[in-house]
Every structure is written in C-alpha cells, then in structure tokens.
Design an enzyme around this catalytic site. Sequence first.
Site, PDB file in Angstrom:
ATOM      1  N   MET A   1      10.673  23.982  -1.003  1.00 34.55           N
ATOM      2  CA  MET A   1       9.812  23.008  -1.659  1.00 34.55           C
ATOM      3  C   MET A   1      10.596  22.083  -2.583  1.00 34.55           C
ATOM      4  O   MET A   1      10.333  20.876  -2.639  1.00 34.55           O
ATOM      5  CB  MET A   1       8.706  23.707  -2.453  1.00 34.55           C
ATOM      6  CG  MET A   1       7.735  22.743  -3.132  1.00 34.55           C
ATOM      7  SD  MET A   1       6.455  23.551  -4.109  1.00 34.55           S
ATOM      8  CE  MET A   1       5.455  24.283  -2.802  1.00 34.55           C
TER       9      MET A   1
ATOM     10  N   LYS B   1       0.845  -1.199   0.000  1.00 36.88           N
ATOM     11  CA  LYS B   1       0.000   0.000   0.000  1.00 36.88           C
ATOM     12  C   LYS B   1       0.881   1.249   0.000  1.00 36.88           C
ATOM     13  O   LYS B   1       2.098   1.161   0.150  1.00 36.88           O
ATOM     14  CB  LYS B   1      -0.916  -0.002   1.224  1.00 36.88           C
ATOM     15  CG  LYS B   1      -0.183   0.022   2.561  1.00 36.88           C
ATOM     16  CD  LYS B   1      -1.156  -0.061   3.725  1.00 36.88           C
ATOM     17  CE  LYS B   1      -0.398  -0.038   5.052  1.00 36.88           C
ATOM     18  NZ  LYS B   1      -1.322  -0.035   6.213  1.00 36.88           N
TER      19      LYS B   1
ATOM     20  N   TYR C   1      14.615  30.759   3.442  1.00 41.82           N
ATOM     21  CA  TYR C   1      13.462  31.511   3.932  1.00 41.82           C
ATOM     22  C   TYR C   1      13.608  31.884   5.403  1.00 41.82           C
ATOM     23  O   TYR C   1      14.054  31.083   6.224  1.00 41.82           O
ATOM     24  CB  TYR C   1      12.189  30.684   3.760  1.00 41.82           C
ATOM     25  CG  TYR C   1      11.752  30.504   2.332  1.00 41.82           C
ATOM     26  CD1 TYR C   1      11.248  31.571   1.597  1.00 41.82           C
ATOM     27  CD2 TYR C   1      11.825  29.249   1.721  1.00 41.82           C
ATOM     28  CE1 TYR C   1      10.838  31.396   0.283  1.00 41.82           C
ATOM     29  CE2 TYR C   1      11.418  29.063   0.407  1.00 41.82           C
ATOM     30  CZ  TYR C   1      10.919  30.144  -0.302  1.00 41.82           C
ATOM     31  OH  TYR C   1      10.504  29.972  -1.604  1.00 41.82           O
TER      32      TYR C   1
END
Length: 380
Positions: A310, A39, A263
């Site tokens: 990201m 899964k 950031y």
Amino acid sequence: MSDRYYRPTFVNVNLDAISSNFKHIEKLHPNKTVIAVIKANGYGLGSVNIAKHLMTSGTDFFAVATLDEAIELRMHGIKAKILVLGVVDPKHIRQASRHRLALTAPDAKWVEDASRYIEAEDKPVWLHIKVDSGMGRIGVQTKQAYDMVVDKVAAVEQFIFEGVFTHFSSADEDNALTERAYDKFLGIINDNKPQYIHCQNSAATLRYDCSECNAVRLGISLYGYYPSEFIRAVSNVKLQPAVQLVSTACFIKHIKSGDTVSYGATYTAQSDEVVATFPIGYADGLPRAMQGYNINLEGTEVPIIGRVCMDQMMARVPDDTLLGAQCIIIDNNADSNQSLERVAQQLGTITYEVLTSLSRRLPKRYYIGDDIEVYNELMK
C-alpha cells in the site's frame, strides 16, 4: 504551509510543457476556443495549480466532470469560465448559479426539473446541450429531442443557451465511426446553433478540422500524451510530456539466496542480493501489477520485486546503491522505457488511467523554467 513534504516521493510537473502543448493546439486551430479539461484533479496533477498557470498565459475556459470539481476551482480563486461536463442533479442548480458555472443539459426533462429549483433572483446559469452521436452515455439522440431542449431552455429566464457539444467514441482509431458521428451531430443542431459548438476531444483535435465547430476540448494531450499510438502516428503536433513520478530509497538491505520479499512471498532471491525499499505504493497510484516492471535508478534499470504494498515497494538494486538513491517510475521522456505510454502498455491499460490514479497525497513539484514551486495537498 503547503510547500512542505516529509516523504521523498513526488510528482514533477513541467508547467512549461503544459503551456507548450496548449499553444500547439491553439496554432493548429487558430480560430477556435481551446477548452482546457482539468477534470479528475487535473488528470492527477492538481487542477487548481494547472488552472492558475494556464490563466497566466491567457486561458479563460476550463472543463471539469462534476459540480464539486467546479466549486473547488471557484473556492481557490479561479474566475474563468468553467463547464461541468457530467450530469448535475437538478436540485443543485442554485449552486451552479451562485458560482456562475456552465452546466450540461442532457435532455428536456433535466431542464424542466432544474427550472423548478431556480429562483427569480438567481444569477444566470449557462447551459451546453449534450448530443449523443454514438458514445451512448448521455445526451439527446434526435433533432426533435434537441429542439425540445432548446425550447425548454429559452422558457427559463435564468437559463442561457450557450453551447452544444458531443463526444466521439472512436476518434483515436482509424475508422469511419467518427465521420458518421460528426455528420449526425451537425444534422441534429442544424437550425439551432449557440455561441459554442464543440465536438473535438484530444484525439479529434489532433486529427480532424471539424470546421463547423468553434471550440475544442483538450484533455490528455494538454499534459503531453497522445490518446493512442494511431493518433501519435498521424499527428503533426509534437507534444511534450509533462509528468515524472519519482521516489527515493529509504532503506537498503542485503538478503540471502532463498529469502523472500513482500506479501505472499511471490519473489525468492536466486542469489545474495541488495534490496532497496521506496516509500511509494498502490495508495499513491502505483498499481500492484507493476511487480517485475523496471524502474530507472540513477541511470540503471532495476526490477520491482515482490508485490507492491500500500505504501512501499521494493526493487533489486546494484550492490553499491546508497540510501537516498532516486528512481524514476514514470519518465517525462517519451522515448524512455519508463514513459507513461510504456507503463500503461505493460499494465494492459491506458495512459489516462495511470495518470488519473496518482494520489492527492503525492506532493507536486511544479517547474517553470528553473523555478520550482512545491504543493502538498496534505499540508494545505
């Protein structure tokens, strides 16, 4: 072509290790069917390719969490038995019939509802009744409720009562809950035993015999990881980690003392430093919380600095670092500081979460001996 990739970041998957782990469990439970749990996209490693490899060595029973996952396997030519462990909306029962799948029956009402959607000409649907022995998610909790499900299944020609199972909540810990759950499970199914009886997840498979059962479900340990440090300590099985997460420096720069990185300017250089940027970020499954974590840069441990972005992350590296320098973020060496267990521990989570967070956009490089096969889902 799915064997191309243009970003030097990838997951190495050792298929020999996965086969070895599977065979160790077969030897531990020689008279039981081993159900390979693939899964969550094969725990982040590619369910289709894991299934295809295991089938070449004789595996013929897989388990997934959702109907979509099961159909994906069928669409890619996986013909082995597939059990869906989660609850499928009864109105989709004909999809299960069409793809010849086994489904979980959580209670009598579900069987009743599903029977309204099945047609006389439909192919059989195999059902595994779920018993809630203490997990508190899905399933029947009493013998009366279990027997009612058995009767409901028997009343529908297209339904085949193939299995019964439960899931232990605490098999990875040293306590009596699992023994009580096992006794409850056996008490509930006492008079109605189908072809497959399974209660052991990876932790219980490595720790208990559960002689009344004839199948085990092998999940995280298929990929070479112990469900907990307790299980590692008590198990005689030597698992082989199958996963390595690798990236390559795509940009090198020199910064001055006082310069900031990423950031929020959360990192400030204390001296003149060399910084390497790597094309991997939290969209790939690298958590932002890994700021400050050490990666292995060609044998040297270097820290991730600044917030993970990201798509990119930065590390403070030695002065002589060159473009193309390769770093290991997750290592397939259990003793490494970059082992999956140590990464999970640093993040305050479990190996399952880190592994299943690996994004589909990460190319997979599958190893069998010296042979490497690359699979990039973005290019398929």
